[in-house]
Motif scaffolding. Structure first.
Motif, mmCIF file in Angstrom:
data_model
loop_
_atom_site.group_PDB
_atom_site.id
_atom_site.type_symbol
_atom_site.label_atom_id
_atom_site.label_comp_id
_atom_site.label_asym_id
_atom_site.label_seq_id
_atom_site.Cartn_x
_atom_site.Cartn_y
_atom_site.Cartn_z
ATOM 1 N N UNK A 152 0.802 -1.220 0.000
ATOM 2 C CA UNK A 152 0.000 0.000 0.000
ATOM 3 C C UNK A 152 0.835 1.270 0.000
ATOM 4 N N UNK A 153 2.146 1.143 -0.162
ATOM 5 C CA UNK A 153 3.007 2.327 -0.244
ATOM 6 C C UNK A 153 3.292 2.617 -1.715
ATOM 7 N N UNK A 154 2.765 3.713 -2.261
ATOM 8 C CA UNK A 154 2.964 3.998 -3.683
ATOM 9 C C UNK A 154 4.406 4.323 -4.049
ATOM 10 N N UNK A 155 5.259 4.558 -3.048
ATOM 11 C CA UNK A 155 6.661 4.861 -3.327
ATOM 12 C C UNK A 155 7.536 3.611 -3.372
ATOM 13 N N UNK A 156 6.935 2.449 -3.124
ATOM 14 C CA UNK A 156 7.651 1.181 -3.207
ATOM 15 C C UNK A 156 7.048 0.326 -4.306
ATOM 16 N N UNK A 157 7.917 -0.362 -5.019
ATOM 17 C CA UNK A 157 7.480 -1.233 -6.101
ATOM 18 C C UNK A 157 8.053 -2.628 -5.863
ATOM 19 N N UNK A 158 7.207 -3.648 -5.939
ATOM 20 C CA UNK A 158 7.666 -5.025 -5.836
ATOM 21 C C UNK A 158 8.005 -5.506 -7.241
ATOM 22 N N UNK A 159 9.269 -5.805 -7.455
ATOM 23 C CA UNK A 159 9.738 -6.184 -8.781
ATOM 24 C C UNK A 159 9.503 -7.670 -9.037
ATOM 25 N N UNK A 160 9.964 -8.126 -10.196
ATOM 26 C CA UNK A 160 9.725 -9.517 -10.587
ATOM 27 C C UNK A 160 10.459 -10.515 -9.701
ATOM 28 N N UNK A 161 11.434 -10.041 -8.906
ATOM 29 C CA UNK A 161 12.126 -10.935 -7.982
ATOM 30 C C UNK A 161 11.467 -10.978 -6.609
ATOM 31 N N UNK A 162 10.334 -10.276 -6.473
ATOM 32 C CA UNK A 162 9.605 -10.268 -5.217
ATOM 33 C C UNK A 162 10.126 -9.303 -4.181
ATOM 34 N N UNK A 163 11.112 -8.489 -4.556
ATOM 35 C CA UNK A 163 11.708 -7.551 -3.614
ATOM 36 C C UNK A 163 11.148 -6.153 -3.824
ATOM 37 N N UNK A 164 10.883 -5.474 -2.709
ATOM 38 C CA UNK A 164 10.350 -4.113 -2.763
ATOM 39 C C UNK A 164 11.490 -3.105 -2.818
ATOM 40 N N UNK A 165 11.359 -2.156 -3.751
ATOM 41 C CA UNK A 165 12.355 -1.094 -3.915
ATOM 42 C C UNK A 165 11.625 0.226 -4.123
ATOM 43 N N UNK A 166 12.292 1.344 -3.804
ATOM 44 C CA UNK A 166 11.672 2.640 -4.068
ATOM 45 C C UNK A 166 11.586 2.898 -5.566
ATOM 46 N N UNK A 167 10.741 3.825 -5.934
ATOM 47 C CA UNK A 167 10.506 4.100 -7.352
ATOM 48 C C UNK A 167 11.785 4.434 -8.101
#
Length: 209
Positions: free
Chosen positions: A2-17
């Motif tokens: 629910x944090x729009x500044x974090x993105x979960x990539x194809x490796x399942x890891x959350x990173x900032x935009x």
């Protein structure tokens, strides 16, 4: 998530935009940003690159990083401290780097200041002596500050020892880059990975030492 500044990539890891905006940024975020750097040459390199980045995008510096290393003798302080006016002209003609005379001359001057600082324990020791007792815990990108009391104090300490292009904003960026603070967003897979701060945000290790 629910944090729009974090993105979960194809490796399942959350990173900032910003860290998913390019492959170069993603690699830098995953492997380097916030990892403790405690050796003199490593700190000098990152200090130099942050100074060159002033007024430019970090993407520009990353793209030119290998060229910077070749141009500045691998950022070995003793080598750069020996540069003379011939080297300044050489660097001004090098299209692979940022050709800014003031920044080039500042880097050479900072190398000389780094060598002189060994008498007081060294650049890395001085920088890490300004590690805060507690790191911030930003949730959104807007929560990440651009300076801090520690950065202001370190900026003043470096200027007093002959360094230039070391304003508080540049120094805070250095602190972020080399692990003096952990500004990974809460929820990012990198949050807490440096081993310098505990879960409560308090410093548990103070490199070098």
């Amino acid at each position: 998530m629910d944090n729009p500044d974090l993105v979960v990539a194809d490796d399942g890891r959350a990173r900032p935009l910003w860290a998913v905006s390019s492959e170069a940024y993603r690699h830098y975020y995953d492997t380097e940003w916030g990892v403790p750097v405690t050796d003199e040459s490593g700190v000098f390199e990152r200090l130099s690159l942050e100074a060159f980045q002033s007024g430019l995008s970090w993407a520009t510096i990353l793209a030119k990083r290998d060229a910077f290393r070749r141009a500045f003798a691998g950022f070995v302080p003793d080598a750069v401290a020996g540069f003379d006016q011939t080297d300044v002209y050489r660097l001004l003609a090098d299209a692979g780097i940022v050709r800014n005379r003031r920044k080039i001359e500042a880097t050479i001057g900072n190398a000389r200041a780094t060598v002189a600082l060994r008498a007081e324990g060294g650049l890395a020791e001085l920088v890490w002596s300004h590690q805060p007792e507690r790191t911030p815990a930003p949730v959104r990108l807007a929560d990440i500050r651009t300076t801090s009391p520690e950065a202001i104090a370190l900026s003043k300490a470096l200027k007093g020892r002959g360094f230039s292009f070391v304003g508080p904003t540049t120094i805070y960026a250095l602190m972020q880059a080399i692990g003096l603070v952990d500004d990974h967003l809460v929820g990012s897979w990198r949050r807490g990975s440096s081993g310098v701060f505990g879960p409560d945000g308090r410093a548990i290790r103070t490199p070098p030492g």
